[in-house]
Design an enzyme around this catalytic site. Structure first.
Site, short mmCIF file in Angstrom:
data_model
loop_
_atom_site.label_atom_id
_atom_site.label_comp_id
_atom_site.label_asym_id
_atom_site.label_seq_id
_atom_site.Cartn_x
_atom_site.Cartn_y
_atom_site.Cartn_z
N TYR A 1 46.43 43.11 39.94
CA TYR A 1 45.49 44.22 39.84
C TYR A 1 45.78 45.33 40.85
O TYR A 1 44.88 46.10 41.20
CB TYR A 1 44.05 43.70 40.01
CG TYR A 1 43.49 43.10 38.73
CD1 TYR A 1 43.26 43.91 37.61
CD2 TYR A 1 43.19 41.76 38.62
CE1 TYR A 1 42.74 43.38 36.44
CE2 TYR A 1 42.67 41.21 37.45
CZ TYR A 1 42.45 42.04 36.36
OH TYR A 1 41.93 41.52 35.20
N LYS A 32 39.48 34.97 31.26
CA LYS A 32 39.22 35.00 32.70
C LYS A 32 38.39 33.78 33.15
O LYS A 32 37.81 33.08 32.32
CB LYS A 32 38.51 36.31 33.04
CG LYS A 32 39.38 37.57 32.83
CD LYS A 32 38.57 38.81 33.19
CE LYS A 32 39.41 40.07 33.15
NZ LYS A 32 38.58 41.27 33.50
N HIS A 64 40.81 39.88 29.72
CA HIS A 64 41.65 41.02 30.08
C HIS A 64 42.46 41.44 28.86
O HIS A 64 42.80 40.61 28.03
CB HIS A 64 42.62 40.62 31.20
CG HIS A 64 43.72 41.62 31.43
ND1 HIS A 64 43.53 42.75 32.20
CD2 HIS A 64 45.00 41.69 30.96
CE1 HIS A 64 44.66 43.46 32.20
NE2 HIS A 64 45.56 42.84 31.46
N GLU A 101 52.96 42.97 32.50
CA GLU A 101 51.97 41.90 32.68
C GLU A 101 52.45 40.59 32.05
O GLU A 101 52.19 39.51 32.59
CB GLU A 101 50.63 42.34 32.08
CG GLU A 101 49.98 43.46 32.88
CD GLU A 101 48.70 44.00 32.24
OE1 GLU A 101 48.11 44.92 32.81
OE2 GLU A 101 48.29 43.48 31.18
N ASN A 147 33.61 39.87 32.76
CA ASN A 147 33.67 40.32 31.37
C ASN A 147 34.64 39.51 30.49
O ASN A 147 35.14 40.01 29.49
CB ASN A 147 33.97 41.83 31.32
CG ASN A 147 35.29 42.19 31.93
OD1 ASN A 147 36.01 41.32 32.43
ND2 ASN A 147 35.63 43.47 31.91
#
Ligand code: IDP
Ligand code: MG
Length: 143
Positions: free
Chosen positions: A50, A10, A116, A127, A113
């Protein structure tokens, strides 16, 4: 049986220069890279990716975060890929992530975080198709 999962490094982890270390951890854990790129998501793309979280209170912040800089999606293959990759990255909130996991090492918060990971084989397929066309997935190597 060998199956696939989608990883994303990310924007926070890209910005912090952790791309190499995270790919190294993934490869050392036995995952094979099938496709990889760097991409800056548009707002529409982040919202679509998302969409499953659109009713959550953090959806707006999540879209902002995921469009804040480039990210690195990676299609991976391994036996038990979805579960094993989620074990490698650790819990969503780094405060709960096990020692030695990617999120324990590199995540800053439940939002920022670092990575993913797909949560099911079905979502992994969706995805991977979101980021990669069939010609970008390298199915058989070495020959
Ligand atoms: P996952 O990435 O471990 O599968 P999800 O529950 O699917 O976790 O949430 C998607 C992403 O949304 C998380 O990785 C994180 O970046 C963000 N997120 C999840 N929960 C929260 C929260 O409570 N506050 C802010 N952001 C969150
Ligand atoms: Mg999830």
């Amino acid at each position: 049986m060998s199956n696939k999962t989608l990883a994303i490094i990310k924007p926070d982890a890209v910005n912090d220069n952790h791309v190499g270390e995270i790919i190294s951890m993934i490869c050392k854990a036995g995952f094979k890279v099938k496709a990889l790129k760097m991409i800056k998501l548009s707002e529409d793309a982040a919202k679509a990716f998302y969409e499953i979280h659109k009713e959550k209170p953090f959806y707006g912040e999540l879209v902002e975060y995921m469009t804040s800089g480039p990210c690195v999606p990676i299609a991976l293959e391994k036996e038990n890929a979805v579960e094993d990759y989620r074990k490698l990255i650790g819990a969503t909130n780094p405060a709960n992530a096990a020692e030695g996991t990617v999120r324990k090492l590199y995540a800053k918060s439940v939002q920022y975080n670092a990575v993913h990971g797909s949560d099911s084989d079905e979502n992994a397929a969706k995805e991977i198709a979101f980021f990669f066309g069939s010609k970008e997935l390298i199915e058989n190597y070495p020959a």
